[in-house]
Design a protein around this motif. Structure first.
Motif, PDB file in Angstrom:
ATOM      1  N   LEU A  33       3.054  20.806  35.957  1.00  0.00           N
ATOM      2  CA  LEU A  33       3.473  21.813  34.992  1.00  0.00           C
ATOM      3  C   LEU A  33       4.964  22.125  35.016  1.00  0.00           C
ATOM      4  O   LEU A  33       5.618  22.171  33.979  1.00  0.00           O
ATOM      5  CB  LEU A  33       2.672  23.108  35.219  1.00  0.00           C
ATOM      6  N   ARG A  34       5.521  22.356  36.197  1.00  0.00           N
ATOM      7  CA  ARG A  34       6.911  22.797  36.292  1.00  0.00           C
ATOM      8  C   ARG A  34       7.620  22.144  37.483  1.00  0.00           C
ATOM      9  O   ARG A  34       7.397  22.551  38.630  1.00  0.00           O
ATOM     10  CB  ARG A  34       6.975  24.331  36.458  1.00  0.00           C
ATOM     11  N   PRO A  35       8.444  21.121  37.245  1.00  0.00           N
ATOM     12  CA  PRO A  35       9.220  20.542  38.353  1.00  0.00           C
ATOM     13  C   PRO A  35       9.986  21.631  39.093  1.00  0.00           C
ATOM     14  O   PRO A  35      10.400  22.636  38.490  1.00  0.00           O
ATOM     15  CB  PRO A  35      10.158  19.573  37.634  1.00  0.00           C
ATOM     16  N   CYS A  36      10.171  21.443  40.377  1.00  0.00           N
ATOM     17  CA  CYS A  36      10.745  22.502  41.202  1.00  0.00           C
ATOM     18  C   CYS A  36      11.791  21.934  42.158  1.00  0.00           C
ATOM     19  O   CYS A  36      11.930  20.720  42.305  1.00  0.00           O
ATOM     20  CB  CYS A  36       9.645  23.199  41.993  1.00  0.00           C
ATOM     21  N   ILE A  37      12.529  22.838  42.783  1.00  0.00           N
ATOM     22  CA  ILE A  37      13.515  22.445  43.787  1.00  0.00           C
ATOM     23  C   ILE A  37      12.984  22.887  45.147  1.00  0.00           C
ATOM     24  O   ILE A  37      12.542  24.019  45.323  1.00  0.00           O
ATOM     25  CB  ILE A  37      14.874  23.123  43.541  1.00  0.00           C
ATOM     26  N   ALA A  38      13.043  21.983  46.094  1.00  0.00           N
ATOM     27  CA  ALA A  38      12.589  22.304  47.452  1.00  0.00           C
ATOM     28  C   ALA A  38      13.787  22.474  48.375  1.00  0.00           C
ATOM     29  O   ALA A  38      14.840  21.879  48.165  1.00  0.00           O
ATOM     30  CB  ALA A  38      11.680  21.199  47.977  1.00  0.00           C
ATOM     31  N   SER A  39      13.610  23.291  49.392  1.00  0.00           N
ATOM     32  CA  SER A  39      14.616  23.397  50.445  1.00  0.00           C
ATOM     33  C   SER A  39      13.876  23.425  51.776  1.00  0.00           C
ATOM     34  O   SER A  39      12.655  23.270  51.820  1.00  0.00           O
ATOM     35  CB  SER A  39      15.490  24.637  50.275  1.00  0.00           C
ATOM     36  N   PHE A  40      14.615  23.630  52.849  1.00  0.00           N
ATOM     37  CA  PHE A  40      14.028  23.440  54.171  1.00  0.00           C
ATOM     38  C   PHE A  40      14.295  24.625  55.089  1.00  0.00           C
ATOM     39  O   PHE A  40      15.326  25.286  54.994  1.00  0.00           O
ATOM     40  CB  PHE A  40      14.577  22.156  54.792  1.00  0.00           C
ATOM     41  N   ALA A  41      13.341  24.862  55.994  1.00  0.00           N
ATOM     42  CA  ALA A  41      13.452  25.935  56.976  1.00  0.00           C
ATOM     43  C   ALA A  41      13.262  25.346  58.363  1.00  0.00           C
ATOM     44  O   ALA A  41      12.195  24.779  58.660  1.00  0.00           O
ATOM     45  CB  ALA A  41      12.396  27.009  56.728  1.00  0.00           C
ATOM     46  N   PRO A  42      14.282  25.435  59.227  1.00  0.00           N
ATOM     47  CA  PRO A  42      14.103  24.945  60.589  1.00  0.00           C
ATOM     48  C   PRO A  42      13.097  25.826  61.326  1.00  0.00           C
ATOM     49  O   PRO A  42      13.008  27.026  61.084  1.00  0.00           O
ATOM     50  CB  PRO A  42      15.506  25.077  61.197  1.00  0.00           C
ATOM     51  N   LYS A  43      12.335  25.211  62.203  1.00  0.00           N
ATOM     52  CA  LYS A  43      11.324  25.946  62.961  1.00  0.00           C
ATOM     53  C   LYS A  43      11.782  26.133  64.409  1.00  0.00           C
ATOM     54  O   LYS A  43      12.465  25.289  64.971  1.00  0.00           O
ATOM     55  CB  LYS A  43       9.989  25.192  62.931  1.00  0.00           C
ATOM     56  N   LEU A  44      11.384  27.245  64.990  1.00  0.00           N
ATOM     57  CA  LEU A  44      11.771  27.544  66.372  1.00  0.00           C
ATOM     58  C   LEU A  44      11.209  26.523  67.357  1.00  0.00           C
ATOM     59  O   LEU A  44      11.750  26.356  68.452  1.00  0.00           O
ATOM     60  CB  LEU A  44      11.306  28.956  66.738  1.00  0.00           C
ATOM     61  N   ASN A  45      10.142  25.833  66.954  1.00  0.00           N
ATOM     62  CA  ASN A  45       9.551  24.826  67.843  1.00  0.00           C
ATOM     63  C   ASN A  45      10.243  23.465  67.705  1.00  0.00           C
ATOM     64  O   ASN A  45       9.798  22.475  68.276  1.00  0.00           O
ATOM     65  CB  ASN A  45       8.051  24.692  67.570  1.00  0.00           C
ATOM     66  N   GLY A  46      11.318  23.417  66.913  1.00  0.00           N
ATOM     67  CA  GLY A  46      12.058  22.178  66.726  1.00  0.00           C
ATOM     68  C   GLY A  46      11.697  21.419  65.472  1.00  0.00           C
ATOM     69  O   GLY A  46      12.373  20.453  65.106  1.00  0.00           O
ATOM     70  N   GLY A  47      10.649  21.823  64.800  1.00  0.00           N
ATOM     71  CA  GLY A  47      10.223  21.156  63.577  1.00  0.00           C
ATOM     72  C   GLY A  47      10.977  21.648  62.356  1.00  0.00           C
ATOM     73  O   GLY A  47      11.992  22.338  62.457  1.00  0.00           O
ATOM     74  N   ILE A  48      10.446  21.302  61.194  1.00  0.00           N
ATOM     75  CA  ILE A  48      11.072  21.721  59.943  1.00  0.00           C
ATOM     76  C   ILE A  48       9.984  21.990  58.914  1.00  0.00           C
ATOM     77  O   ILE A  48       8.931  21.338  58.917  1.00  0.00           O
ATOM     78  CB  ILE A  48      12.062  20.648  59.430  1.00  0.00           C
TER      79      ILE A  48
END
Length: 313
Positions: free
Chosen positions: A123-138
């Protein structure tokens, strides 16, 4: 593999973009060719400045540039030989596997919608961004600016497409999907989030873990954070401000350093027929390099084709 890069996009173009392309070409040696799109004379002058002559980078000449402040739709219509228009033309023709630009964000979004177009059924293309995780992941946040207001079914699709991206590109197995709300309880939130919660809960194609709150951004409760573009953009800009504040106070921390937009390089446009990345207007060579590498990861994962298969079904 070929990755197109808008050499004229960004506050410090073409100097920063060309230098960033050189850095990326070295990191992706033997894996991808970078096509710099823009004024050939200016680009070649920058390449010569760095003494770069490798065939890993080639130049595609264009005569027009879409400035940062121009109206996106008018600019694309009036400047068909601009670097952004040419980049999308190459992506549409499948002459390149990905296109990246730190130029006019609106033009990048409009170009995506009117050139390569949205995946049928999405339905609606979107923009993604990222959040670093305290456990080292993302983690991945969708949406962060393309859609300020969203209907419940759009938020449900953000959860689906964010889950596909997290699994295919970030390599997170069975990613946990959380809906950003103002309380963990199922009945919390506005009308749209309450309805979206029920849709996500009933969706068997994703691993929905329920509502999450702002304090869950950096923990491991959810790998995919679903929200409308208005909320997502506020979250993104606030997270970036933490980095700026601590740097101003000369406080260094490895986790906070991951909030720097340059560490990621750009934000992918999800839900279109191709791989496209939007970079920050103030991108440095390092940020450009990271944006190109992110484009390579998207293209390697073939994630846009997986989007098509999901919604064609």
């Amino acid at each position: 593999m070929k990755i197109a890069l808008d050499a004229m996009g960004g506050d410090f173009a073409p100097g920063a973009t060309v230098e960033g392309a050189i850095l990326a070409a070295e990191k992706l040696a033997g894996k991808a060719e970078i096509l710099l799109i823009g004024d050939e004379g200016l680009i070649k002058a920058e390449l010569q400045k760095h003494g770069y002559t490798s065939p890993r980078i080639s130049v595609i000449h264009t005569t027009q540039v879409i400035a940062m402040g121009e109206h996106p739709t008018k600019a694309l219509t009036q400047k068909p030989d601009s670097s952004i228009a040419k980049g999308y033309a190459l992506l549409k023709a499948r002459e390149v596997d990905a296109f990246a630009s730190a130029g006019n964000t609106g033009a990048m979004l409009v170009g995506a919608l009117f050139s390569v177009k949205a995946v049928e059924g999405f339905l609606r293309p979107c923009i993604a961004s990222f959040a670093p995780k305290l456990n080292g992941g993302i983690g991945v946040i969708v949406d962060v600016g393309a859609n300020a207001d969203c209907k419940p079914e759009v938020l449900e699709q953000f959860g689906e497409i964010g889950s596909i991206y997290a699994e295919e590109v970030l390599k997170i197995p069975n990613p946990k999907v959380g809906l950003m709300s103002l309380g963990e309880e199922e009945g919390k939130g506005n009308m749209a989030t309450q309805a979206a919660h029920q849709l996500l809960k009933a969706n068997t194609s994703i691993n929905f873990v329920g509502n999450i709150e702002g304090r869950d951004l950096f923990n491991d409760k959810a790998d995919v954070i679903v929200c409308d573009g208005y909320t997502g953009n506020v979250i993104l800009k606030m997270a970036e401000s933490f980095y700026d504040i601590l740097k101003e106070k000369n406080i260094s921390d490895s986790f906070i350093d991951r909030l720097d937009y340059e560490a990621v390089g750009g934000t992918p446009i999800l839900g279109i027929n191709g791989n496209a990345i939007i970079g920050h207007g103030a991108s440095s060579p390092g940020a450009i390099c990271n944006m190109v590498q992110q484009a390579y990861q998207m293209a390697t994962s073939d994630v846009s084709e997986k989007f098509k298969k999901t919604y064609s079904a």
